[in-house]
Design an enzyme around this catalytic site. Structure first.
Site, PDB file in Angstrom:
ATOM      1  N   LYS A  73      35.925  46.806  48.562  1.00  0.00           N
ATOM      2  CA  LYS A  73      35.490  46.952  47.161  1.00  0.00           C
ATOM      3  C   LYS A  73      35.660  45.571  46.532  1.00  0.00           C
ATOM      4  O   LYS A  73      36.746  45.190  46.104  1.00  0.00           O
ATOM      5  CB  LYS A  73      36.381  47.976  46.442  1.00  0.00           C
ATOM      6  N   GLU A  93      48.755  40.725  47.232  1.00  0.00           N
ATOM      7  CA  GLU A  93      48.782  39.309  46.837  1.00  0.00           C
ATOM      8  C   GLU A  93      48.430  39.267  45.360  1.00  0.00           C
ATOM      9  O   GLU A  93      47.271  39.500  44.985  1.00  0.00           O
ATOM     10  CB  GLU A  93      47.789  38.502  47.686  1.00  0.00           C
ATOM     11  N   CYS A 113      45.037  31.545  41.926  1.00  0.00           N
ATOM     12  CA  CYS A 113      46.354  32.173  41.739  1.00  0.00           C
ATOM     13  C   CYS A 113      47.485  31.180  41.994  1.00  0.00           C
ATOM     14  O   CYS A 113      48.580  31.330  41.481  1.00  0.00           O
ATOM     15  CB  CYS A 113      46.482  33.369  42.668  1.00  0.00           C
ATOM     16  N   GLU A 120      50.515  34.575  32.910  1.00  0.00           N
ATOM     17  CA  GLU A 120      49.449  33.958  33.698  1.00  0.00           C
ATOM     18  C   GLU A 120      48.175  33.962  32.842  1.00  0.00           C
ATOM     19  O   GLU A 120      47.689  35.017  32.442  1.00  0.00           O
ATOM     20  CB  GLU A 120      49.206  34.767  34.974  1.00  0.00           C
TER      21      GLU A 120
HETATM   22  P1  NAD Z   1      42.117  42.503  38.980  1.00  0.00           P
HETATM   23  O1  NAD Z   1      43.440  43.033  39.377  1.00  0.00           O
HETATM   24  O2  NAD Z   1      41.616  42.805  37.619  1.00  0.00           O
HETATM   25  O3  NAD Z   1      40.985  43.036  39.954  1.00  0.00           O
HETATM   26  C1  NAD Z   1      41.042  42.818  41.354  1.00  0.00           C
HETATM   27  C2  NAD Z   1      40.258  43.915  42.044  1.00  0.00           C
HETATM   28  O4  NAD Z   1      40.915  45.150  41.814  1.00  0.00           O
HETATM   29  C3  NAD Z   1      38.824  44.079  41.530  1.00  0.00           C
HETATM   30  O5  NAD Z   1      37.997  44.376  42.619  1.00  0.00           O
HETATM   31  C4  NAD Z   1      38.946  45.277  40.596  1.00  0.00           C
HETATM   32  O6  NAD Z   1      37.763  45.998  40.420  1.00  0.00           O
HETATM   33  C5  NAD Z   1      39.986  46.110  41.339  1.00  0.00           C
HETATM   34  N1  NAD Z   1      40.718  47.063  40.507  1.00  0.00           N
HETATM   35  C6  NAD Z   1      41.060  46.935  39.204  1.00  0.00           C
HETATM   36  N2  NAD Z   1      41.725  48.049  38.782  1.00  0.00           N
HETATM   37  C7  NAD Z   1      41.803  48.872  39.863  1.00  0.00           C
HETATM   38  C8  NAD Z   1      42.355  50.169  40.064  1.00  0.00           C
HETATM   39  N3  NAD Z   1      42.967  50.847  39.091  1.00  0.00           N
HETATM   40  N4  NAD Z   1      42.267  50.712  41.298  1.00  0.00           N
HETATM   41  C9  NAD Z   1      41.652  50.060  42.303  1.00  0.00           C
HETATM   42  N5  NAD Z   1      41.083  48.835  42.156  1.00  0.00           N
HETATM   43  C10 NAD Z   1      41.168  48.247  40.955  1.00  0.00           C
HETATM   44  O7  NAD Z   1      42.171  40.940  39.256  1.00  0.00           O
HETATM   45  P2  NAD Z   1      41.040  39.861  38.952  1.00  0.00           P
HETATM   46  O8  NAD Z   1      40.982  39.674  37.465  1.00  0.00           O
HETATM   47  O9  NAD Z   1      39.804  40.231  39.689  1.00  0.00           O
HETATM   48  O10 NAD Z   1      41.639  38.543  39.643  1.00  0.00           O
HETATM   49  C11 NAD Z   1      42.504  37.672  39.006  1.00  0.00           C
HETATM   50  C12 NAD Z   1      43.929  37.998  39.361  1.00  0.00           C
HETATM   51  O11 NAD Z   1      44.077  37.967  40.765  1.00  0.00           O
HETATM   52  C13 NAD Z   1      44.936  37.003  38.844  1.00  0.00           C
HETATM   53  O12 NAD Z   1      46.065  37.703  38.394  1.00  0.00           O
HETATM   54  C14 NAD Z   1      45.301  36.191  40.071  1.00  0.00           C
HETATM   55  O13 NAD Z   1      46.567  35.591  40.051  1.00  0.00           O
HETATM   56  C15 NAD Z   1      45.232  37.227  41.122  1.00  0.00           C
HETATM   57  N6  NAD Z   1      45.042  36.584  42.436  1.00  0.00           N
HETATM   58  C16 NAD Z   1      46.095  36.560  43.287  1.00  0.00           C
HETATM   59  C17 NAD Z   1      45.959  35.926  44.527  1.00  0.00           C
HETATM   60  C18 NAD Z   1      47.095  35.854  45.515  1.00  0.00           C
HETATM   61  O14 NAD Z   1      46.827  35.502  46.659  1.00  0.00           O
HETATM   62  N7  NAD Z   1      48.320  36.132  45.139  1.00  0.00           N
HETATM   63  C19 NAD Z   1      44.744  35.353  44.861  1.00  0.00           C
HETATM   64  C20 NAD Z   1      43.695  35.402  43.952  1.00  0.00           C
HETATM   65  C21 NAD Z   1      43.855  36.041  42.731  1.00  0.00           C
HETATM   66  O1  6OD Z   2      44.025  30.266  51.092  1.00  0.00           O
HETATM   67  C1  6OD Z   2      44.249  31.481  51.154  1.00  0.00           C
HETATM   68  O2  6OD Z   2      44.324  32.091  52.217  1.00  0.00           O
HETATM   69  C2  6OD Z   2      44.444  32.239  49.915  1.00  0.00           C
HETATM   70  N1  6OD Z   2      44.742  33.539  50.070  1.00  0.00           N
HETATM   71  C3  6OD Z   2      44.289  31.629  48.721  1.00  0.00           C
HETATM   72  C4  6OD Z   2      44.485  32.272  47.474  1.00  0.00           C
HETATM   73  C5  6OD Z   2      44.078  31.674  46.346  1.00  0.00           C
HETATM   74  C6  6OD Z   2      44.219  32.315  45.079  1.00  0.00           C
HETATM   75  O3  6OD Z   2      43.450  32.207  44.163  1.00  0.00           O
END
Ligand code: NAD
Ligand code: 6OD
Length: 486
Positions: free
Chosen positions: A178, A254, A288, A390
């Site tokens: 998804k 993550e 992130c 964040e």
């Molecule tokens: P988000 O949590 O809003 O959405 C991520 C995904 O989850 C989307 O596909 C969304 O549709 C889905 N989703 C949302 N609510 C849901 C629910 N109740 N049940 C199932 N699925 C659901 O995040 P975003 O805004 O798309 O991405 C940004 C965030 O992601 C930031 O907080 C960033 O730090 C984090 N992020 C973390 C990492 C990591 O590796 N730690 C990497 C990239 C992004």
């Molecule tokens: O490099 C990766 O494998 C990874 N998971 C990066 C995440 C970046 C976050 O925005």
């Protein structure tokens, strides 16, 4: 207008409900395509197809055969590099110069690296003695976990989705993906590549839609999914974790971060400035691992702030096709509202705005885009929401510190623990500080330098579990011990 459909059991299919939502180009606010929104029916069809495919031809392949197919997937992405690049940049607005070096090559590497790695997993075996003196031998075998639900975000859409799908398939699982509603196109395109590479129908499935009360929730609530891997916000991670608890399904999370950069007076200033500029502003700050809190030793504070300001003001904000653009727009106008609310909050909380703080002037054709200026602040209290939340935008707050102990305390002061970057030429100090910073990843004199064999993940509210290298293979398999009495 182009329609984006689900990919279920090897076919592109629309939603029975006929519900469609707009996919918008954040560089100009125009609708690029209409996306089918999955209901429970489509999600169920995708999960059922994935379940059935586990015991089909896919489940009978040897590791070498699976690995060869995944190498074809990697080659397929590379063969259609320009199509993936165009699609990723239209969905996100990011510069092509960046996506062609990071997003698309990593999308392919996430298949080839794990295709090789899965062929080289050592197996454990123990001989034991038994009362009758004949002994027994124990050995471990790994089996796929089953159907994996992959839920991915919008900031590095292809990279982060394939980072899960690559190892999941390498280990013999099947997946239902998804992707984020903001960035559906490259995940949809990957279905074609899977087909061309000979991945059997049902092994890779995609459903589009939103999170709560839509495709995301329907997927996490589906009882036939055996495990979930999720990248996204911490609050969403909590919701998904609750769903996974029903039926005791495994989960890898993550999540968010509010990462600290620690700049010591003994750093190489050129490297620290260049690295901090990248870590704060690349991908318009939507990484992130990015640095939104910069702590600088007091004796070099003024010089550092002045030089980072010059660097930020030299960044060129522009659309994907501009070969000189360093930064595109944010992913959406909705996300821009959030980021701009923090820009305002910083002013309300008494920040000194070193640079930026608003919206850049853009040519008319991009007036409807989600543009923001790269922004630097100083002077905020440690408990300002601008310093603790964040923001996920192109911004950072810089604050001085006096001692190594204080720097470590500041770095560890928030409930997140994803990443940190230390800038110091004193390697003994860097090693000592790295050991005390509570984060899953610590870079020294670098940032976002990735070796896919290493562990990746966060501590505290930045996640649960580690992926990367053997850690991915660990998560995507079930280990079974076989004990043979001799
Ligand atoms: P988000 O949590 O809003 O959405 C991520 C995904 O989850 C989307 O596909 C969304 O549709 C889905 N989703 C949302 N609510 C849901 C629910 N109740 N049940 C199932 N699925 C659901 O995040 P975003 O805004 O798309 O991405 C940004 C965030 O992601 C930031 O907080 C960033 O730090 C984090 N992020 C973390 C990492 C990591 O590796 N730690 C990497 C990239 C992004
Ligand atoms: O490099 C990766 O494998 C990874 N998971 C990066 C995440 C970046 C976050 O925005």
């Amino acid at each position: 207008m182009k329609e984006i459909k689900h990919y279920i059991n090897g076919q592109y299919v629309g939603s029975v409900s006929g519900k469609l939502f707009n996919n918008v180009n954040p560089a100009n606010g125009k609708v690029i395509s209409k996306v089918h929104e999955a209901g429970r029916e489509e999600v169920d069809a995708a999960v059922q197809a994935a379940k059935a495919a586990l015991s089909g031809p896919w489940g009978k392949l040897t590791v070498d055969q699976r690995s060869a197919i995944l190498h074809k997937v990697a080659a397929g992405i590379n063969a259609r590099f320009d199509e993936f690049l165009e699609a990723e940049c239209l969905d996100t607005g990011k510069p092509k110069s960046m996506a062609s070096h990071i997003d698309i090559p990593r999308g392919a590497a996430n298949f080839s690296v794990f295709a090789d790695m899965v062929k080289n997993v050592p197996a454990e075996s123990f001989e034991m003695s038994t009362p009758d003196g004949t002994g027994a031998i124990n050995y471990a075998v790994r089996r796929p976990k089953g159907v994996i639900g992959v839920i991915s975000p919008w900031n590095l859409p292809l990279l982060l989705m394939t980072w899960k799908v690559g190892p999941a398939l390498a280990c013999g699982n099947t997946v239902v993906v998804k992707p984020s509603e903001e960035t559906p196109t490259t995940t949809a395109l990957l279905g074609e590549v899977m087909k061309e590479a000979g991945v059997p129908d049902g092994v890779f499935n995609v459903v589009h839609g939103f999170g709560g009360d839509s495709a995301g929730a329907f997927l996490t609530e589906h009882p036939l999914v055996d495990g979930f891997t999720f990248t996204g916000e911490t609050r969403t991670g909590e919701v998904i974790m609750k769903s996974a608890a029903k039926g005791i399904r495994d989960i890898s999370l993550e999540l968010g971060g509010k990462n600290a950069g620690l700049v010591f007076a003994d750093c190489d200033m050129d490297k620290a400035i260049e690295g901090t500029l990248r870590s704060a502003f690349v991908n318009c700050g939507q990484v992130c691992l990015g640095t939104e809190r910069v702590y600088v030793e007091r004796s070099i504070f003024d010089e550092f702030v002045a030089r980072l300001k010059v660097g930020a003001e030299e960044l060129r904000v522009g659309p994907p096709d501009d070969p000189n653009a360093n930064m595109g727009p944010l992913v959406s106008l909705r996300h821009r509202e959030k980021v701009l609310s923090y820009y305002q909050k910083a002013v309300d909380d008494g920040a000194t705005v070193i640079t930026g703080g608003g919206v850049p002037d853009m040519p008319n054709e991009f007036a409807g885009g989600a543009w923001v200026q790269p922004t630097i602040w100083t002077g905020l209290a440690d408990d300002s929401a601008v310093v603790t939340d964040e923001i996920f935008g192109p911004c950072c707050h810089i604050r001085p510190f006096d001692t190594e102990e204080e720097a470590i305390e500041l770095a560890n002061s928030l409930p997140y623990g994803l990443a940190s970057a230390i800038w110091s030429e004193n390697i003994t100090r860097a090693h000592r500080v790295a050991g005390q910073v509570d984060a899953g990843i610590v870079w020294v004199n670098s940032w976002f330098l990735r070796d896919l064999r290493t562990s990746f993940g966060g501590s505290k509210q930045s996640g649960i579990g580690r992926e990367g290298g053997v850690h991915s293979l660990e998560f995507y398999t079930e280990m079974k011990n076989i004990c043979i009495k001799l």
